[in-house]
Write an enzyme that holds these catalytic residues in place. Structure first.
Site, mmCIF file in Angstrom:
data_model
loop_
_atom_site.group_PDB
_atom_site.id
_atom_site.type_symbol
_atom_site.label_atom_id
_atom_site.label_comp_id
_atom_site.label_asym_id
_atom_site.label_seq_id
_atom_site.Cartn_x
_atom_site.Cartn_y
_atom_site.Cartn_z
ATOM 1 N N CYS A 118 0.835 -1.206 0.000
ATOM 2 C CA CYS A 118 0.000 0.000 0.000
ATOM 3 C C CYS A 118 0.870 1.257 0.000
ATOM 4 C CB CYS A 118 -0.926 0.003 1.211
ATOM 5 S SG CYS A 118 -2.002 1.470 1.264
ATOM 6 N N ARG A 161 -8.168 -2.337 -10.315
ATOM 7 C CA ARG A 161 -8.882 -1.217 -10.926
ATOM 8 C C ARG A 161 -9.509 -1.601 -12.260
ATOM 9 N NH1 ARG A 161 -4.321 2.866 -11.577
ATOM 10 N NH2 ARG A 161 -3.131 0.921 -11.706
#
Length: 319
Positions: free
Chosen positions: A94, A220
């Site tokens: 992340c 995504r």
């Protein structure tokens, strides 16, 4: 080779995963948005909902943990094992500033001695659950990765999922395939690839180029094109009718769960940020969906998008 859905905070929750798994084939495993176990050793209400086996029935799910404290990881992994989960994933990728500032996610990669002690602790504890790792190449330079890979090679990692960017690249800068190829050749653990798999041909090309890969992962692009992995495996693209049914089911599910169509609208706007790119000349509709102030306006523009716009064969490369 497994096809895996990457976790996306605020989007791919258990309701989304269930709806997606019913509507579209092609995904072997869904990774949960990260859980953040703290010193209190208690899951939040939202986290309990995410990991509830009843909410994930029929969906192959891997929980993900974000922490730099071995004792917190061990507690959470033990709880997940008791619930019947067979694998837990450590988030070392992340890039969020609020995460890396605390030395978590990709920020942990900048603390190699601390990371080594952490991995020693969790892999020597005899946990009854497999541990996989999702990692970037480093914080600032891909030159950090050889030492990181040497560290990973010391442990029986169930799967090393590599996102071949450094933290400073976030998601916008190009992936670094050269560093990934070197890692693939040197890793002693099964390797997965995550990064810029936008089209079905991207997935097929990755399979041809790296036949020894354990998995491919996308996030995504799968939110933008929910049938991406189905297409990659030779299945049909999604029709407008299929996409609209999926959208409608999700919207109504969120409205019932939140007790508010407005809150459901706000959640669906997160999906449209990616999904609108699957339509030709969808910019005007995307702006209206983003600016919609009430559910009726949002519903009218989402219906208009499915009615009026032409579906593209694939998502465009730049979004």
């Amino acid at each position: 080779m497994d096809y895996e859905f990457a976790p996306m905070e605020g989007i791919t929750d258990w309701r989304y995963r269930r709806a997606h798994s019913r509507a579209f084939s092609g995904v072997d495993r869904y990774y949960m948005p990260f859980l953040s176990p703290g010193q209190g050793h208690a899951f939040t209400r939202r986290e309990k909902e995410e990991i509830d086996p009843a909410h994930n029935e029929g969906v192959r799910v891997v929980p993900q943990l974000l922490t730099r404290r071995a004792e917190d990881f061990l507690w959470a992994a033990g709880e997940l094992a008791a619930l019947g989960y067979r694998e837990v994933n450590l988030n070392l990728g992340c890039p969020s500033g609020t995460v890396t500032a605390k030395g978590k996610g990709a920020g942990f990669l900048a603390r190699p001695e601390e990371l080594e002690a952490f991995l020693d602790a969790i892999f020597s504890a005899g946990l009854p659950i497999a541990i996989s790792v999702k990692t970037r190449l480093g914080m600032r330079s891909e030159e950090e990765f050889p030492a990181l890979l040497a560290l990973y090679n010391r442990y029986p990692i169930a799967r090393l999922i590599i996102h071949p960017r450094v933290r400073e690249d976030y998601y916008r800068r190009p992936v670094r395939p050269g560093a990934f190829v070197r890692a693939l050749g040197e890793s002693r653990n099964p390797v997965g690839y995550n990064g810029d798999l936008v089209t079905a041909e991207d997935c097929r090309r990755a399979e041809r180029t790296w036949p020894d890969l354990a998995s491919l992962m996308a996030g995504r692009a799968l939110v933008g094109d929910p049938a991406l992995f189905r297409k990659a495996r030779g299945g049909p693209p999604a029709s407008k009718e299929e996409l609209e049914r999926f959208h409608g089911e999700l919207y109504e599910t969120y409205a019932a769960a939140f007790g508010s169509r407005r809150n459901a609208m706000l959640r669906m706007k997160e999906l449209w940020f990616y999904h609108i790119h699957l339509f030709r000349d969808g910019e005007k509709y995307g702006k209206h969906l983003k600016k919609a102030r009430d559910p009726a306006e949002f519903e009218a523009w989402s219906a208009a998008a499915y009615r009026d716009l032409e579906l593209l064969e694939d998502l465009p490369r730049v979004q």
